[in-house]
Design an enzyme around this catalytic site. Structure first.
Site, PDB file in Angstrom:
ATOM      1  N   TYR A 145       1.077  13.830 -16.904  1.00  0.00           N
ATOM      2  CA  TYR A 145       1.921  12.906 -17.662  1.00  0.00           C
ATOM      3  C   TYR A 145       2.329  13.472 -19.026  1.00  0.00           C
ATOM      4  CZ  TYR A 145       0.633   9.276 -14.252  1.00  0.00           C
ATOM      5  OH  TYR A 145       0.443   8.535 -13.105  1.00  0.00           O
ATOM      6  N   LYS A 202      -9.594  16.253  -7.246  1.00  0.00           N
ATOM      7  CA  LYS A 202      -9.092  16.809  -5.976  1.00  0.00           C
ATOM      8  C   LYS A 202      -9.340  18.317  -6.045  1.00  0.00           C
ATOM      9  CE  LYS A 202      -6.978  16.515  -2.029  1.00  0.00           C
ATOM     10  NZ  LYS A 202      -7.752  16.091  -0.849  1.00  0.00           N
ATOM     11  N   ASP A 237      -8.903  11.162  -2.526  1.00  0.00           N
ATOM     12  CA  ASP A 237      -8.442  10.550  -1.277  1.00  0.00           C
ATOM     13  C   ASP A 237      -9.585   9.791  -0.596  1.00  0.00           C
ATOM     14  OD1 ASP A 237      -9.546  13.086  -1.043  1.00  0.00           O
ATOM     15  OD2 ASP A 237      -8.226  13.763   0.557  1.00  0.00           O
ATOM     16  N   ASP A 261      -4.517   6.329 -13.001  1.00  0.00           N
ATOM     17  CA  ASP A 261      -3.394   5.392 -12.925  1.00  0.00           C
ATOM     18  C   ASP A 261      -3.347   4.758 -11.529  1.00  0.00           C
ATOM     19  OD1 ASP A 261      -1.072   4.065 -13.512  1.00  0.00           O
ATOM     20  OD2 ASP A 261       0.207   5.822 -13.594  1.00  0.00           O
ATOM     21  N   ASP A 265      -4.763   0.760 -10.215  1.00  0.00           N
ATOM     22  CA  ASP A 265      -3.890  -0.253  -9.587  1.00  0.00           C
ATOM     23  C   ASP A 265      -4.466  -0.684  -8.241  1.00  0.00           C
ATOM     24  OD1 ASP A 265      -2.109   0.008 -11.729  1.00  0.00           O
ATOM     25  OD2 ASP A 265      -0.347  -0.067 -10.436  1.00  0.00           O
TER      26      ASP A 265
END
Ligand SMILES: NC(=O)c1ccc[n+]([C@@H]2O[C@H](COP(=O)([O-])OP(=O)(O)OC[C@H]3O[C@@H](n4cnc5c(N)ncnc54)[C@H](O)[C@@H]3O)[C@@H](O)[C@H]2O)c1
Length: 368
Positions: A145, A202, A237, A261, A265
């Site tokens: 970001y 990851k 994941d 992020d 959510d």
């Protein structure tokens, strides 16, 4: 039990709070949050700022030249609604205000408590409020970001777009350290100690950045050899799958900007949706910013249907952070009661409008 943060400021004087409602439903939910601050009798002085799409469209100013300096110098906390407006397709104002606040003011720890207030709000079968009580701690200033990258041969069949993933040792180390401190200094809602820090990455596919996160996580964990804190690692994941399969196992999750992020959510979905999720953007010893997790939701803006509880719970988090635990408790208890009695907006099963749900909570707090 309040939705905590790792550090608590001193308690004494009236706290100065900057209020930036922003765009869309931010302009509807923040007035309800402000109403609740007054009802709780919190010793605060509020100052409103008009930053957002309307201001940008009128004078092209996103953040005034001394804007961030003023926030850092003159305020103990900032309460924010949301940014994003279809009239500004580039979203430039949202990037400069929100991402600017997070990165230029170096509010590096994004803390998102995930708490289920009532079983009816969770889409999973057989899950009770006691089963969901964890926190996502998201690195807030780096990762993908940071807007590092570029586009080459734009508009041609050979177009190349590069978005860099920036991970600094300083950035990774301080957020992981924050997560351990949070775990050591915050209890669960039932009063039991927090016990486990889970680092999510990851690193099997993104080996360079993941390698740094792995090494730093082990180093910081080694600084807590005699503590009760357990450590755990999951690939993002697998974590996403597990969060839906059995959210009971999570406690403190620390991760990078983008994964944080997304999974926060997902986690908000477990607690009743984006309308119920609160967050803090923190840098210990400096001004901190509190905001609902949701965005400006243009399709429902101006209709008095947005759920104000994410914003109201963000206020509770803010007051707890500022040392006003009693006021924070009152607010959380009133929201809990509203949820139990279905005095809520339609997204979580009630029939009230934004204003009416805010008013109900304010009245509950002030005993009217
Ligand atoms: N922190 C922020 O300011 C922030 C965060 C996310 C998105 N955004 C911006 O907001 C705009 C819309 O983005 P989006 O649609 O992806 O996300 P959003 O959070 O605005 O909305 C996602 C979905 O959740 C619903 N929703 C969100 N908040 C709600 C509430 N309080 N009550 C009831 N329903 C609610 C919306 O109606 C929509 O269906 C975009 O411009 C985006 O960039 C801003």
């Amino acid at each position: 039990m309040v939705l905590g943060c790792a550090n608590v400021a001193n308690v004494s004087a009236t706290k100065r709070i900057a209020v930036i409602a922003g765009d869309g439903i931010g302009k509807e939910v923040i007035p309800q949050a402000v109403k609740v601050i007054a009802a709780a009798g919190a010793a605060v002085e509020l100052t409103s700022f008009d930053w957002g799409a309307d201001r940008y469209l009128s004078d092209r100013v996103t953040v005034p030249p001394d804007g961030f300096a003023t926030l850092g110098r003159d305020f103990e906390a900032i309460l924010v609604g949301a940014f994003g407006d279809p009239r500004v397709p580039s979203n430039i104002h949202a990037k400069e205000i929100l991402l600017g606040m997070r990165s230029k003011m170096d509010l590096y720890a994004n803390v998102r408590p995930v708490r289920l207030m009532d079983a009816s709000l969770c889409p999973l079968k057989g899950i009770e409020p006691k089963d969901i009580d964890f926190v996502v701690i998201r690195e807030n200033t780096e990762g993908v970001y940071g807007d590092v990258g570029g586009v080459f041969k734009q508009g041609t069949p050979d177009e190349v777009a590069i978005q860099e993933d920036v991970n600094t040792r300083k950035g990774v180390e301080r957020i992981i350290r924050y997560a351990f401190e949070y775990c050591a200094s915050n209890k669960k809602l039932d009063g039991s100690p927090r016990r486990r820090v889970l680092m999510c990455d990851k690193s099997n596919a993104m080996t360079h950045a993941g390698g740094l996160w792995q090494r730093v996580f082990k180093e910081v964990a080694a600084e807590h050899p005699n503590s009760e804190i357990e450590t755990q690692h999951m690939y993002v994941d697998a974590l996403a799958m597990q969060m839906v399969r059995d959210p009971r196992e999570f406690d403190v999750i620390v991760t990078n900007n983008m994964f944080g992020d997304i999974i926060s959510d997902l986690a908000a979905g477990l607690q009743g949706g984006l309308g119920m999720a609160a967050s803090g953007n923190l840098r210990p010893g400096y001004v901190s910013m509190f905001e609902p997790v949701h965005g400006s939701a243009p399709p429902i803006a101006g209709k008095n249907i947005a759920n104000p509880f994410g914003a109201i719970l963000s206020v509770a988090m803010m007051l707890a952070h500022l040392g006003m635990a009693g006021e924070a408790h009152k607010i959380e208890a009133a929201v809990l009661e509203a949820v139990r009695q279905k005095k809520t907006t339609a997204d979580i099963g009630g029939k009230l409008g934004t204003r009416e749900a805010g008013e109900w909570v304010a009245q509950k707090i002030s005993g009217r």
